[in-house]
Design a protein around this motif. Structure first.
Motif, PDB file in Angstrom:
ATOM      1  N   ALA A   1      32.262  27.385  36.425  1.00  0.00           N
ATOM      2  CA  ALA A   1      32.144  27.272  37.893  1.00  0.00           C
ATOM      3  C   ALA A   1      31.544  28.548  38.374  1.00  0.00           C
ATOM      4  O   ALA A   1      31.205  29.509  37.718  1.00  0.00           O
ATOM      5  CB  ALA A   1      33.983  27.591  38.261  1.00  0.00           C
ATOM      6  N   LEU A   2      31.239  28.573  39.537  1.00  0.00           N
ATOM      7  CA  LEU A   2      30.268  29.511  40.253  1.00  0.00           C
ATOM      8  C   LEU A   2      31.384  30.601  40.566  1.00  0.00           C
ATOM      9  O   LEU A   2      32.646  30.424  40.656  1.00  0.00           O
ATOM     10  CB  LEU A   2      29.793  29.130  41.404  1.00  0.00           C
ATOM     11  CG  LEU A   2      28.618  27.862  41.288  1.00  0.00           C
ATOM     12  CD1 LEU A   2      28.228  27.705  42.603  1.00  0.00           C
ATOM     13  CD2 LEU A   2      27.442  28.527  40.462  1.00  0.00           C
ATOM     14  N   GLU A   3      30.940  31.828  40.599  1.00  0.00           N
ATOM     15  CA  GLU A   3      31.758  33.032  41.254  1.00  0.00           C
ATOM     16  C   GLU A   3      30.778  33.967  41.866  1.00  0.00           C
ATOM     17  O   GLU A   3      29.753  34.089  41.641  1.00  0.00           O
ATOM     18  CB  GLU A   3      32.412  33.494  39.931  1.00  0.00           C
ATOM     19  CG  GLU A   3      33.169  34.797  40.135  1.00  0.00           C
ATOM     20  CD  GLU A   3      34.510  34.291  40.843  1.00  0.00           C
ATOM     21  OE1 GLU A   3      35.052  35.403  41.263  1.00  0.00           O
ATOM     22  OE2 GLU A   3      34.815  33.112  40.614  1.00  0.00           O
ATOM     23  N   GLN A   4      31.603  34.636  42.747  1.00  0.00           N
ATOM     24  CA  GLN A   4      30.920  35.742  43.407  1.00  0.00           C
ATOM     25  C   GLN A   4      30.947  37.029  42.636  1.00  0.00           C
ATOM     26  O   GLN A   4      31.443  37.285  41.545  1.00  0.00           O
ATOM     27  CB  GLN A   4      31.851  36.301  44.747  1.00  0.00           C
ATOM     28  CG  GLN A   4      32.072  35.138  45.760  1.00  0.00           C
ATOM     29  CD  GLN A   4      30.604  34.845  46.300  1.00  0.00           C
ATOM     30  OE1 GLN A   4      29.683  35.518  46.759  1.00  0.00           O
ATOM     31  NE2 GLN A   4      30.487  33.358  46.728  1.00  0.00           N
ATOM     32  N   PRO A   5      29.613  37.525  43.051  1.00  0.00           N
ATOM     33  CA  PRO A   5      29.478  39.137  42.215  1.00  0.00           C
ATOM     34  C   PRO A   5      30.560  40.033  42.386  1.00  0.00           C
ATOM     35  O   PRO A   5      31.032  40.174  43.446  1.00  0.00           O
ATOM     36  CB  PRO A   5      28.307  39.676  42.457  1.00  0.00           C
ATOM     37  CG  PRO A   5      27.352  38.323  43.290  1.00  0.00           C
ATOM     38  CD  PRO A   5      28.628  37.354  43.984  1.00  0.00           C
ATOM     39  N   HIS A   6      31.132  40.542  41.226  1.00  0.00           N
ATOM     40  CA  HIS A   6      32.235  41.438  41.568  1.00  0.00           C
ATOM     41  C   HIS A   6      32.306  42.320  40.241  1.00  0.00           C
ATOM     42  O   HIS A   6      32.250  41.733  39.143  1.00  0.00           O
ATOM     43  CB  HIS A   6      33.622  40.970  41.930  1.00  0.00           C
ATOM     44  CG  HIS A   6      33.975  39.948  41.137  1.00  0.00           C
ATOM     45  ND1 HIS A   6      34.312  40.095  39.920  1.00  0.00           N
ATOM     46  CD2 HIS A   6      34.284  38.592  41.371  1.00  0.00           C
ATOM     47  CE1 HIS A   6      34.748  38.849  39.518  1.00  0.00           C
ATOM     48  NE2 HIS A   6      34.576  37.857  40.128  1.00  0.00           N
ATOM     49  N   PRO A   7      33.062  43.647  40.313  1.00  0.00           N
ATOM     50  CA  PRO A   7      33.347  44.356  38.983  1.00  0.00           C
ATOM     51  C   PRO A   7      34.558  43.505  38.303  1.00  0.00           C
ATOM     52  O   PRO A   7      35.102  42.615  39.077  1.00  0.00           O
ATOM     53  CB  PRO A   7      33.785  45.578  39.312  1.00  0.00           C
ATOM     54  CG  PRO A   7      33.860  45.444  40.657  1.00  0.00           C
ATOM     55  CD  PRO A   7      33.313  44.364  41.454  1.00  0.00           C
ATOM     56  N   GLY A   8      34.931  43.757  37.044  1.00  0.00           N
ATOM     57  CA  GLY A   8      36.020  43.026  36.401  1.00  0.00           C
ATOM     58  C   GLY A   8      36.351  44.042  35.135  1.00  0.00           C
ATOM     59  O   GLY A   8      35.405  44.367  34.389  1.00  0.00           O
ATOM     60  N   THR A   9      37.590  43.967  34.823  1.00  0.00           N
ATOM     61  CA  THR A   9      37.985  44.679  33.664  1.00  0.00           C
ATOM     62  C   THR A   9      37.668  44.108  32.152  1.00  0.00           C
ATOM     63  O   THR A   9      37.744  44.900  31.420  1.00  0.00           O
ATOM     64  CB  THR A   9      39.503  44.775  33.697  1.00  0.00           C
ATOM     65  OG1 THR A   9      40.178  43.624  33.779  1.00  0.00           O
ATOM     66  CG2 THR A   9      40.288  45.693  34.955  1.00  0.00           C
ATOM     67  N   LEU A  10      37.508  42.853  32.323  1.00  0.00           N
ATOM     68  CA  LEU A  10      37.325  42.034  30.969  1.00  0.00           C
ATOM     69  C   LEU A  10      35.834  42.219  30.491  1.00  0.00           C
ATOM     70  O   LEU A  10      35.366  41.771  29.528  1.00  0.00           O
ATOM     71  CB  LEU A  10      37.439  40.691  31.120  1.00  0.00           C
ATOM     72  CG  LEU A  10      39.112  40.292  31.082  1.00  0.00           C
ATOM     73  CD1 LEU A  10      39.383  38.761  31.560  1.00  0.00           C
ATOM     74  CD2 LEU A  10      39.770  40.741  30.095  1.00  0.00           C
ATOM     75  N   GLY A  11      35.048  42.729  31.436  1.00  0.00           N
ATOM     76  CA  GLY A  11      33.406  42.900  31.284  1.00  0.00           C
ATOM     77  C   GLY A  11      32.794  41.546  31.473  1.00  0.00           C
ATOM     78  O   GLY A  11      33.274  40.713  32.181  1.00  0.00           O
TER      79      GLY A  11
END
Length: 600
Positions: A500-510
């Motif tokens: 799926a597509l996703e918006q750019p953002h930080p995340g804790t899982l890397g």
């Protein structure tokens, strides 16, 4: 009664016998008429003594009557000789149930590692609807038409629930990943999830504001990774290092009668639609026998003496479906395709033979508008490798099937069931065959056939008439099925990557994460879920190759405790744990369950 009394005179026989009684063959209880008849028989001096008991008590009494060595042991499957047609009848139902199994595997894996509450009630509701459709007349195809209308509605309801669970859990996973593109690069983030417990590559179709097919390399075991589509370069994608993720293999090619990729060369007889050559370019081997053909569509007269939907009754009639009415050739999008259309009477058979750029197998995508009557459609391959037996997948294991039967029991199995795959090979090589929804096969000499469609007239006079879409694949390989990992390729064929597509953002899982993996090549983590009565993870492991194994299971996060369990999740002995690793020893073909409590 006389036969039973005569049996008692034979050496080694027991004087006790367990008899099941009740209404029908569906677990119905006894009627008052049956109970009164039992009372009447008890008054007959010559009649055996009757005593009501439960199964444990009755079997225990039988066992105590003779030494264990006196009881015969049947070292084979329990093959039902009047149920050969049930492997194929009502193909729509079988396709829906196969798809349901794959959807539930993906949904429970995603939900198990989601941070939201585990949706037990919703998943249980979906499971109940799917399992109800595995009732012994629905799944085999031996019910009346109205039953299948209800069963389709049950499947649709289960799928709606599963799609909702999968969508929510996958959205939660994407939100925890770092989807920002690497420095000095611009791209649209795509998240790909792998529901299987080994490193995997494959094709995904990305929808949304872009619509393209994408080859994805090295998706982590039971995990996910982020890629970015370079909008300026069309379908090109790159990873967190900014490297191109294309396969690097040469593009497929196609001609008037052939097509090939880096792995295979396929040649076609355009007059009949049959395949005349499947060359394994890596191993330098021919899959088909000299002069032999593959993908041969055959029609057989099929009129059982009774039990029309249940059994297969060959009449001796055979026709080859070889009237080609059209061939189209397509090249592009990383694949070569030949679309062959054949007709026989009122039925149309369209097959799309596909070689993807990075695929080691020939994919055959079928669309058949079927209107036969008491006939059976099969597809056959005359193989160069012809061992005495082939290997079939059965539930959580394998079994051999004779191609040159020597006993009465082997001759009776002229049609046999398999799950997702069969493999015809010796120690030097051969070919695996896997399907997305078919179960009936036959193997005689060097000819392997897959049953595609039947057309019984009772109890459903319209069974299987209409349009069917399904796939099967031919997977040439070196070595035997274990060396070729046929069971893993078939699992991938039936369990697609999720994207799926996703918006750019930080995340804790890397940008890449694996939730659980298993190191032993002959051990598969066949299922992962949350426990029914706690938040413990349930890991279901299966040894596939018939060999003892010690498996190291690695999870993301520290393990507080791990215990073995039975299939209904009753906890047993503690297992050795070190950090995020638990080890377990499995016997050949053992199914093992581990309950894992993760540290908070």
């Amino acid at each position: 009664m006389r036969d039973r009394l005569n049996d008692r005179q034979r050496p080694g026989t027991s004087s006790h016998m367990m008899v099941l009684y009740g209404v029908g063959d569906h677990g119905g209880g006894p009627t008052m008429e049956m109970l009164h008849r039992a009372e009447d028989l008890a008054r007959v001096p010559a009649f055996p003594v009757l005593r009501y008991d439960n199964p444990d008590g009755a079997l225990g009494q039988m066992r105590r009557s003779r030494p264990d060595t006196a009881f015969p042991v049947w070292r084979d499957e329990l093959y039902l000789e009047y149920h050969r047609g049930t492997f194929t009848t009502q193909a729509w139902m079988k396709a829906r149930l196969r798809r349901s199994e794959g959807l539930l595997r993906t949904a429970e894996a995603l939900a198990a590692f989601d941070t939201a509450a585990y949706p037990r009630a919703r998943l249980e509701g979906a499971w109940r609807r799917v399992l109800f459709n595995q009732f012994h007349d629905i799944l085999p195809g031996s019910s009346i038409r109205q039953v299948y209308l209800d069963a389709v509605a049950n499947c649709d309801s289960a799928w709606a629930t599963v799609d909702s669970v999968t969508g929510a859990a996958f959205a939660g996973l994407r939100a925890r990943l770092d989807t920002r593109p690497p420095a000095r690069r611009q791209g649209i983030p795509v998240v790909v999830f792998n529901p299987l417990p080994w490193l995997r590559s494959g094709y995904v179709t990305v929808g949304g504001r872009i619509n393209l097919g994408l080859w994805v390399r090295d998706v982590p075991p039971l995990g996910a990774r982020v890629l970015w589509v370079d909008s300026e370069r069309g379908a090109a994608a790159f990873d967190e290092r900014g490297s191109d993720v294309s396969s690097g293999l040469e593009a497929p090619q196609i001609g008037a009668t052939w097509m090939e990729n880096a792995f295979l060369r396929i040649e076609l007889d355009t007059a009949t639609g049959a395949v005349t050559r499947i060359q394994d370019k890596r191993a330098g081997r021919e899959v088909l026998a000299p002069g032999g053909r593959g993908n041969v569509l055959e029609l057989f007269g099929d009129r059982p003496r009774s039990w029309d939907a249940w059994d297969i009754g060959y009449t001796g009639e055979r026709w080859e479906i070889d009237s080609v009415v059209g061939i189209r050739r397509l090249l592009g999008g990383g694949s070569a395709r030949m679309i062959v259309t054949r007709r026989f009477g009122p039925s149309t058979f369209q097959q799309e033979l596909v070689l993807e750029r990075s695929s080691p197998y020939l994919d055959v995508r079928n669309r058949m508008d079927w209107h036969g009557r008491r006939q059976l459609v099969k597809v056959g391959f005359a193989l160069a490798t012809a061992p005495d037996s082939l290997t079939c997948e059965i539930p959580y294991g394998t079994i051999g099937r004779a191609g040159r039967p020597r006993t009465q029991a082997e001759r009776a199995k002229y049609e046999f069931p398999c799950q997702r795959w069969v493999d015809v090979s010796d120690s030097t090589g051969g070919a695996g065959f896997f399907t997305d929804s078919k179960y009936g096969w036959d193997y005689h000499g060097n000819v392997l056939r897959l049953s595609l469609l039947r057309a019984p007239i009772w109890p459903d006079s319209l069974a299987d008439r209409g349009v069917h879409e399904f796939r099967f694949a031919v997977y040439p390989h070196a070595g035997d099925w274990r060396a070729a990992e046929t069971e893993r390729r078939a699992a991938e064929y039936n369990t697609p990557l999720v994207s799926a597509l996703e918006q750019p953002h930080p995340g804790t899982l890397g940008r890449s994460v694996s939730f659980v993996s298993v190191d032993a090549p002959n051990v598969e983590l066949a299922w992962v879920k949350r426990a029914e009565d706690s938040d413990a993870l349930v890991l279901r492991l299966v040894e596939w190759h018939g060999r003892p194994a010690t498996a190291t299971v690695t999870l993301r996060g520290r393990i507080a405790a791990a215990r073995s369990a039975n299939l209904i999740e009753d906890p047993g002995e503690s297992l050795p744990v070190r950090g995020n690793i638990v080890r377990i020893t499995l016997r050949p073909y053992e199914i093992a369950t581990i309950l894992v409590d993760m540290a908070r």
